[in-house]
Design an enzyme around this catalytic site. Structure first.
Site, PDB file in Angstrom:
ATOM      1  N   LYS A  37       0.843  -1.208   0.000  1.00 28.84           N
ATOM      2  CA  LYS A  37       0.000   0.000   0.000  1.00 28.84           C
ATOM      3  C   LYS A  37       0.874   1.253   0.000  1.00 28.84           C
ATOM      4  CE  LYS A  37      -3.800  -2.359   2.355  1.00 28.84           C
ATOM      5  NZ  LYS A  37      -4.464  -2.642   3.662  1.00 28.84           N
ATOM      6  N   GLN A  60      -4.580  -1.633   9.749  1.00 23.22           N
ATOM      7  CA  GLN A  60      -4.392  -2.948   9.136  1.00 23.22           C
ATOM      8  C   GLN A  60      -4.989  -4.038  10.029  1.00 23.22           C
ATOM      9  OE1 GLN A  60      -3.077  -3.416   6.024  1.00 23.22           O
ATOM     10  NE2 GLN A  60      -3.677  -5.556   6.272  1.00 23.22           N
ATOM     11  N   ASP A 109     -11.190   2.735   3.732  1.00 24.30           N
ATOM     12  CA  ASP A 109     -11.487   1.304   3.601  1.00 24.30           C
ATOM     13  C   ASP A 109     -12.985   1.084   3.408  1.00 24.30           C
ATOM     14  OD1 ASP A 109      -9.168  -0.229   3.518  1.00 24.30           O
ATOM     15  OD2 ASP A 109      -8.933  -0.247   5.716  1.00 24.30           O
TER      16      ASP A 109
END
Lengths: 363, 363
Positions: free
Chosen positions: B123, B167, B190
């Site tokens: 990422k 995460q 997200d």
């Protein structure tokens, strides 16, 4: 599949193995007057059974013959609603005695619509019957958005009000999204706030409120001891008030859910495979006899008014399911009227009571 | 069904009739570097076709023979991701030139997990490549919830940060619900916040962010000109990160969606009827050849690491779909690795860019 479940139940719920049916009975045996347990309690661990992961042979579909022994139950919504309401009334009496408070529900209605008026009157009468204080605000058809938002805000701030509902549909000039989001999530007893819908969809979360129609469906399935987990459920229609929350809730109960909508090809064939059918298309008699599997459990959420000069109101109500055809095939069906309507209203009372208990920290 | 669609398109979208395929091409022709149009633009009016409402004869299922003419495409995720990233980079350069700002993404990682480290590195590298400023916070495995919430709150307040991701999975002692809800909904790139999931589920609403895996699926289907509306889609697995948002998004695109999970009976039979198959069960090679319909479009979201001494990291990745069996039957399939992974990451960059554009009111 069963093997996997037994393992799960032994590890997480009880010392001795339970099948899914007994598991739900255990949940239901909690001393709650409605059957629907906390959502997270039905979020089962995703245990994939070995014979799915490493199949010996392709599976063959099983047919359900149990239906043949069954006689069809016509579900009496009024009786179930009466039972729920009497228990709500008891709880409210207890609340009044111990903390001197009662739940309060505010209903906002804009303009004049005979159907909306009828629904609102039913809700207010029901509040009255169980001891919920009700507040009614009537705004003119041409009220401004600010006027409406002002009324909502007053109810949001009023400590005697634990539930606020705005009767839909709104006049065209008002933004439904803006109006509905103005209702405080803590008082949105209709459960339509996206936050509640999101938490209804996400496994492991418990929304503050579950929309009444969805609670009504699960209530019926659990009261009639219908096993939901692993069963095929078809929800016909996907309105945000009925079809969507029902499909999400059935999913949380581990049914295999297919949502049928206007763009679905061959909906009759898909519906014919379902053990549980929920109809919410808003089309009179859409679901015909040949759409239904023998022994299916059919919940008709449709309330379509058909002009009828012989009726006092000038119309009569029919559902989305062709009752006279369905009755010959299914194991149980909710009639229209007198099926889900009264139960759905009692779920609104339940949500209002739950909200008041939460705000007063009363259990 | 088609008849109903034509009417709808003529009335609401364009003067001349369009079929659903041409309709989506029109949407896609908007000068956007990703294909996914605003969600509300795919909320079609629920027009029930007359032959469903009043059937002449029971319908017979149609079989799709077009597959036979097709050769299977193995979807090169890297190439698609490269295309998307180069266009993101162009937009960011434009933003920098005109307002002197760039998007910022903050990534929070707790403890040490080789897989999480790999994902985070990918990422951050991707951010770097397109010109997104990245911020990385590493907390120890035993950090307290307050420490983590403090870091999240700092990023929430930092005006140079437009996206904040934590995460997953978290260490057991941290509440995922509490942590995820701490991320400001405006920066939750997200798209996991219940508010976004709710608005993804509710027709007529556009969530601020659509989860990256779901955007990735629609991106692929639209890039490959796969008609979604009216097609049968099966989503295998219902994780809140992948399966759930994908099923909700496919539903919004008017597919007939069935979600298959560990408690579904005979999943292979249900999957065999699907035109679009999305696998997210986390079971290596769960979906065998005999599960798949000829000509199906298969998106494999599974990334299962299998111990392998011969690989540099000591493991290799396999998907949820048995690739060598599937390739002989389907029209298109995403390989693992190299399929959805790179595209999903580019969707995270897209969400971050969208967030920055929204905050800077830059279009």
């Amino acid at each position: 599949m069963r093997g996997a479940l037994l393992v799960w139940y032994r590890n997480n719920v009880t010392k001795k193995p339970l099948d899914s049916y007994s598991y739900f009975r255990t949940l239901m045996s909690m001393n709650r007057f409605i059957k629907c347990p906390p959502l997270t309690s039905v979020d089962l661990q995703e245990l994939w059974s070995p014979d799915i992961i490493n199949p010996r042979e392709p599976h063959s579909p099983k047919t359900n013959n149990s239906a043949k022994e069954k006689t069809t139950s016509v579900i009496e919504g009024k009786a179930i609603a009466k039972d729920i309401k009497s228990q709500i009334a008891d709880e409210i009496n207890g609340m009044k005695r111990s903390i001197g408070k009662v739940p309060g529900l505010a209903v906002i209605i804009i303009g004049k619509r005979s159907d909306s008026d009828t629904f609102v009157d039913l809700k207010l009468k029901a509040c009255d019957r169980v001891g919920i204080a009700s507040f009614k605000a009537e705004l003119p058809e041409d009220c401004t958005e600010d006027e409406l938002l002002g009324v909502i805000s007053d109810f949001n701030l009023n400590p005697s009000v634990h539930g606020v509902i705005v009767q839909l549909p709104l006049p065209k000039h008002l933004s439904e999204e803006k109006v509905m989001s103005a209702v405080s999530a803590e008082k949105d007893v209709d459960g339509f706030h996206p936050l509640h819908i999101g938490n209804l969809a996400i496994r492991g979360r418990d929304p503050l409120f579950i929309p009444c129609a969805a609670r009504c469906c699960i209530e019926l399935l659990l009261r009639y001891d219908v096993q939901i987990m692993g069963k095929k459920a078809v929800v016909i229609g996907r309105s945000k008030i009925v079809g969507l929350p029902i499909s999400l809730l059935l999913q949380r109960y581990n049914a295999t859910v297919t949502v049928i909508h206007a763009f679905t090809k061959n909906p009759e064939r898909l519906t014919r495979e379902a053990d549980i059918v929920v109809a919410d298309a808003g089309i009179p008699n859409l679901v015909r006899g040949h759409w239904l599997k023998e022994g299916a459990f059919v919940i008709d959420m449709g309330t379509n008014s058909i002009k009828d000069a012989n009726c006092p109101h000038g119309y009569h109500l029919v559902g989305d399911v062709c009752f006279k055809e369905a009755i010959t095939k299914v194991s149980a069906i909710t009639p229209v009227p007198g099926g889900v309507g009264p139960i759905t209203i009692s779920m609104l009372l339940t949500n209002t009571l739950d909200s008041a208990k939460r705000m007063y920290k009363f259990s």
